[in-house]
Design a protein around this motif. Sequence first.
Motif, mmCIF file in Angstrom:
data_model
loop_
_atom_site.group_PDB
_atom_site.id
_atom_site.type_symbol
_atom_site.label_atom_id
_atom_site.label_comp_id
_atom_site.label_asym_id
_atom_site.label_seq_id
_atom_site.Cartn_x
_atom_site.Cartn_y
_atom_site.Cartn_z
ATOM 1 N N ALA A 1 12.305 11.048 -3.590
ATOM 2 C CA ALA A 1 12.163 10.677 -4.603
ATOM 3 C C ALA A 1 11.155 10.263 -5.306
ATOM 4 C CB ALA A 1 12.333 12.341 -5.550
ATOM 5 N N ASP A 2 12.366 8.964 -5.995
ATOM 6 C CA ASP A 2 11.712 8.255 -6.940
ATOM 7 C C ASP A 2 11.091 7.477 -6.792
ATOM 8 O OD1 ASP A 2 13.634 9.228 -8.714
ATOM 9 O OD2 ASP A 2 15.618 8.044 -8.068
ATOM 10 N N TRP A 3 11.639 6.858 -5.444
ATOM 11 C CA TRP A 3 10.192 5.627 -4.676
ATOM 12 C C TRP A 3 7.863 6.668 -4.376
ATOM 13 C CZ3 TRP A 3 6.787 5.510 -0.770
ATOM 14 C CH2 TRP A 3 6.705 3.982 -0.102
ATOM 15 N N LEU A 4 9.186 8.166 -4.120
ATOM 16 C CA LEU A 4 7.207 8.429 -4.476
ATOM 17 C C LEU A 4 6.964 8.261 -6.076
ATOM 18 C CD1 LEU A 4 7.388 10.931 -1.890
ATOM 19 C CD2 LEU A 4 6.556 9.352 -1.723
ATOM 20 N N LYS A 5 7.987 8.949 -6.780
ATOM 21 C CA LYS A 5 7.547 8.584 -8.024
ATOM 22 C C LYS A 5 6.491 7.866 -8.984
ATOM 23 C CE LYS A 5 7.339 11.259 -11.898
ATOM 24 N NZ LYS A 5 5.889 12.275 -12.279
ATOM 25 N N LYS A 6 7.365 6.663 -8.672
ATOM 26 C CA LYS A 6 6.909 5.504 -8.963
ATOM 27 C C LYS A 6 5.793 5.379 -8.605
ATOM 28 C CE LYS A 6 8.542 0.114 -8.941
ATOM 29 N NZ LYS A 6 9.656 -0.721 -8.830
ATOM 30 N N LYS B 1 -2.516 7.428 -14.921
ATOM 31 C CA LYS B 1 -1.770 6.941 -16.141
ATOM 32 C C LYS B 1 -0.665 5.773 -14.964
ATOM 33 C CE LYS B 1 1.869 9.420 -18.723
ATOM 34 N NZ LYS B 1 1.529 10.837 -19.389
ATOM 35 N N SER B 2 0.314 6.951 -14.373
ATOM 36 C CA SER B 2 1.002 5.998 -13.203
ATOM 37 C C SER B 2 0.532 4.524 -12.563
ATOM 38 C CB SER B 2 1.336 7.038 -12.147
ATOM 39 O OG SER B 2 1.993 8.462 -12.693
ATOM 40 N N ARG B 3 -0.753 4.616 -12.289
ATOM 41 C CA ARG B 3 -0.485 3.675 -12.204
ATOM 42 C C ARG B 3 -1.163 2.070 -13.398
ATOM 43 N NH1 ARG B 3 -5.502 2.845 -10.223
ATOM 44 N NH2 ARG B 3 -6.251 4.635 -10.601
ATOM 45 N N LEU C 1 4.737 -4.581 -13.848
ATOM 46 C CA LEU C 1 4.762 -5.955 -13.167
ATOM 47 C C LEU C 1 3.683 -6.840 -13.405
ATOM 48 C CD1 LEU C 1 3.620 -3.862 -9.815
ATOM 49 C CD2 LEU C 1 6.211 -5.220 -10.246
ATOM 50 N N PHE C 2 3.042 -6.864 -14.213
ATOM 51 C CA PHE C 2 2.522 -8.533 -14.640
ATOM 52 C C PHE C 2 2.704 -8.261 -16.522
ATOM 53 C CE2 PHE C 2 0.293 -6.595 -11.326
ATOM 54 C CZ PHE C 2 -0.188 -7.820 -10.182
ATOM 55 N N LEU C 3 2.128 -9.127 -16.728
ATOM 56 C CA LEU C 3 1.675 -9.231 -18.051
ATOM 57 C C LEU C 3 0.214 -9.630 -18.606
ATOM 58 C CD1 LEU C 3 4.457 -12.953 -18.620
ATOM 59 C CD2 LEU C 3 4.620 -9.968 -19.225
ATOM 60 N N ASP D 1 1.455 -4.786 -0.584
ATOM 61 C CA ASP D 1 2.866 -3.922 -1.526
ATOM 62 C C ASP D 1 2.659 -2.103 -1.013
ATOM 63 O OD1 ASP D 1 5.050 -2.884 -3.402
ATOM 64 O OD2 ASP D 1 4.116 -4.593 -4.837
ATOM 65 N N THR D 2 4.027 -2.062 -1.088
ATOM 66 C CA THR D 2 3.992 -0.718 -0.973
ATOM 67 C C THR D 2 2.432 0.190 -2.478
ATOM 68 O OG1 THR D 2 5.868 -0.226 -2.147
ATOM 69 C CG2 THR D 2 5.707 -0.069 0.436
ATOM 70 N N ILE D 3 3.094 -0.542 -3.321
ATOM 71 C CA ILE D 3 2.028 -0.338 -4.110
ATOM 72 C C ILE D 3 0.405 -0.957 -4.501
ATOM 73 C CG2 ILE D 3 1.558 -0.981 -7.069
ATOM 74 C CD1 ILE D 3 4.878 -1.646 -6.899
ATOM 75 N N PHE D 4 -0.287 0.766 -4.790
ATOM 76 C CA PHE D 4 -2.008 0.188 -4.326
ATOM 77 C C PHE D 4 -2.141 0.970 -5.295
ATOM 78 C CE2 PHE D 4 -5.151 0.661 -0.998
ATOM 79 C CZ PHE D 4 -5.739 -0.247 -1.337
ATOM 80 N N ASP D 5 -2.754 0.081 -6.263
ATOM 81 C CA ASP D 5 -3.837 -0.487 -7.084
ATOM 82 C C ASP D 5 -4.841 0.728 -7.638
ATOM 83 O OD1 ASP D 5 -3.700 0.428 -10.487
ATOM 84 O OD2 ASP D 5 -4.374 -1.589 -10.213
ATOM 85 N N ILE D 6 -5.612 2.104 -6.444
ATOM 86 C CA ILE D 6 -6.537 2.511 -6.666
ATOM 87 C C ILE D 6 -6.665 3.589 -6.568
ATOM 88 C CG2 ILE D 6 -7.151 0.241 -5.097
ATOM 89 C CD1 ILE D 6 -6.607 1.919 -3.021
ATOM 90 N N PRO D 7 -7.795 4.754 -7.005
ATOM 91 C CA PRO D 7 -7.386 5.483 -7.195
ATOM 92 C C PRO D 7 -7.141 6.773 -5.904
ATOM 93 C CG PRO D 7 -9.784 5.213 -8.213
ATOM 94 C CD PRO D 7 -8.681 4.073 -7.678
ATOM 95 N N VAL D 8 -6.368 7.718 -5.704
ATOM 96 C CA VAL D 8 -6.427 8.207 -4.129
ATOM 97 C C VAL D 8 -6.800 8.707 -3.467
ATOM 98 C CG1 VAL D 8 -6.793 10.900 -4.884
ATOM 99 C CG2 VAL D 8 -4.434 9.916 -3.612
ATOM 100 N N GLU D 9 -9.037 8.766 -4.000
ATOM 101 C CA GLU D 9 -9.584 9.095 -2.861
ATOM 102 C C GLU D 9 -10.629 7.795 -2.074
ATOM 103 O OE1 GLU D 9 -11.588 8.557 -7.491
ATOM 104 O OE2 GLU D 9 -9.900 9.714 -5.611
ATOM 105 N N LYS D 10 -10.375 6.281 -3.101
ATOM 106 C CA LYS D 10 -10.475 5.382 -2.017
ATOM 107 C C LYS D 10 -9.045 4.947 -1.313
ATOM 108 C CE LYS D 10 -13.514 3.965 -6.503
ATOM 109 N NZ LYS D 10 -13.317 3.156 -7.012
ATOM 110 N N VAL D 11 -8.153 5.349 -1.173
ATOM 111 C CA VAL D 11 -7.789 5.091 -0.025
ATOM 112 C C VAL D 11 -8.057 4.822 1.512
ATOM 113 C CG1 VAL D 11 -4.691 4.964 0.968
ATOM 114 C CG2 VAL D 11 -5.226 5.198 -1.399
#
Length: 430
Positions: A89-94, A100-102, A109-111, A340-350
Amino acid sequence: MSSAILKVEALDAERLVRIRWDDGEESLYPAVWLRDNCQCPRCYLDSAKARKLLIEALDVNTWVKNLTLLSQRKVHITWPDEHVSDFEADWLKKRCFSQKSRAKLQKELFLPALGFSIIYMDANKAIRNPYPHIGKSVARVPGLHRGAALFPLSTTPQNIVCMPCPSVQPPNASTSSLGCLREWEGKKSLCQWLIGARLRALVVSIIPPSLCKHMFLLFYRHTWQVQDKIDANNVAYTTGKLSFHTDYPALHHPPGVQFLHCIKQTATGGESEIVDGFNVCRQLKEQNSKAFQILSSTFVDFTDIGVDFCDFSVQSKHKIIEIDNKGQVIRINFNNSTRDTIFDIPVEKVQPFYAALKEFVNLMNHRENKFIFKMHPGDVITFDNWRLLHGRRSYEAGTEISRHLEGGYADWDVVMSRLRILKKIVKNGN
């Protein structure tokens, strides 16, 4: 604070998984993204914090066959091929795809205030063959050792040239340091070597020690040993297949020139593969302009975490296909294991992204696009890491190390600086 899941459901028509959290928020996760980021040992190398699953093996149109919520802390998925994945659950929530979450995660992750810039170099439009004795219909080139030959120029993988310096011998196959190669004889020869490395995407040659001292110092030292290792901190340090990739897109400024020195070669398997990324980009643009547009405009997160020469945690964002203001391809940034497992795009573009990436990788693997060869002890290859993608076929693990390559990097800025100085020296006859 640990996250708890109140409800999870599969939205079959949209190929999404929807999660409702105990804090009242809701998250959507594309099925293809979940399958791509399965954390099981078959799909993920935990010691390297890297993906093992190849894009070639990923069904971008996959869907969830069965979905189970375990104690509000874990989602258990069965896929159409009966493969199973578990997600905490924590992995998914992150990794929630909401804006907002992204934004919150990217800030961690960045400065953002620092930013970053990248210096680009153009690349020549032709490559040539590193092992011409394998090819056919070649023209002999006097003075080059090991039967070097020059192929006719075209956009095929046969365009790679073998360019060892005629004034030196190949390095001793048992020598484990690129820095110990025989002294280069003369500035003119070095100048010619650098021009060859610059104008051609791949060169088979001896590496001049005067260049070795300018090699990249990374978290794996100035040079690194590619061999099967226990608790490998990189997927390259296993015996498995390596799909086509460029090295180190996890850096904001990936190394431009790569060297690989074969010290020991396995009897079966372990063949090297290369493909001209610029040529594949041209084909993709012609065949599917939308896919090209997606890969040249979507920023993808890359990461590398581990311990070697020192401990490291590297993070970057790149477009897989980098283009300049004229629309010309200037660099490829792609390593599926460190994407990365992290993907900073809107869900509809995945989903469209995965479809585009799948087509790009499929083109790389077309028979007419890739060149397959086997390095022999003593061989050193030099290639443009911004243009050529390279891979390796799998081989069997043994009781002792059966395949050993040593690698290193140089920056194009350093190479070009040295080349300009040497050209001036040679021109003036010094």
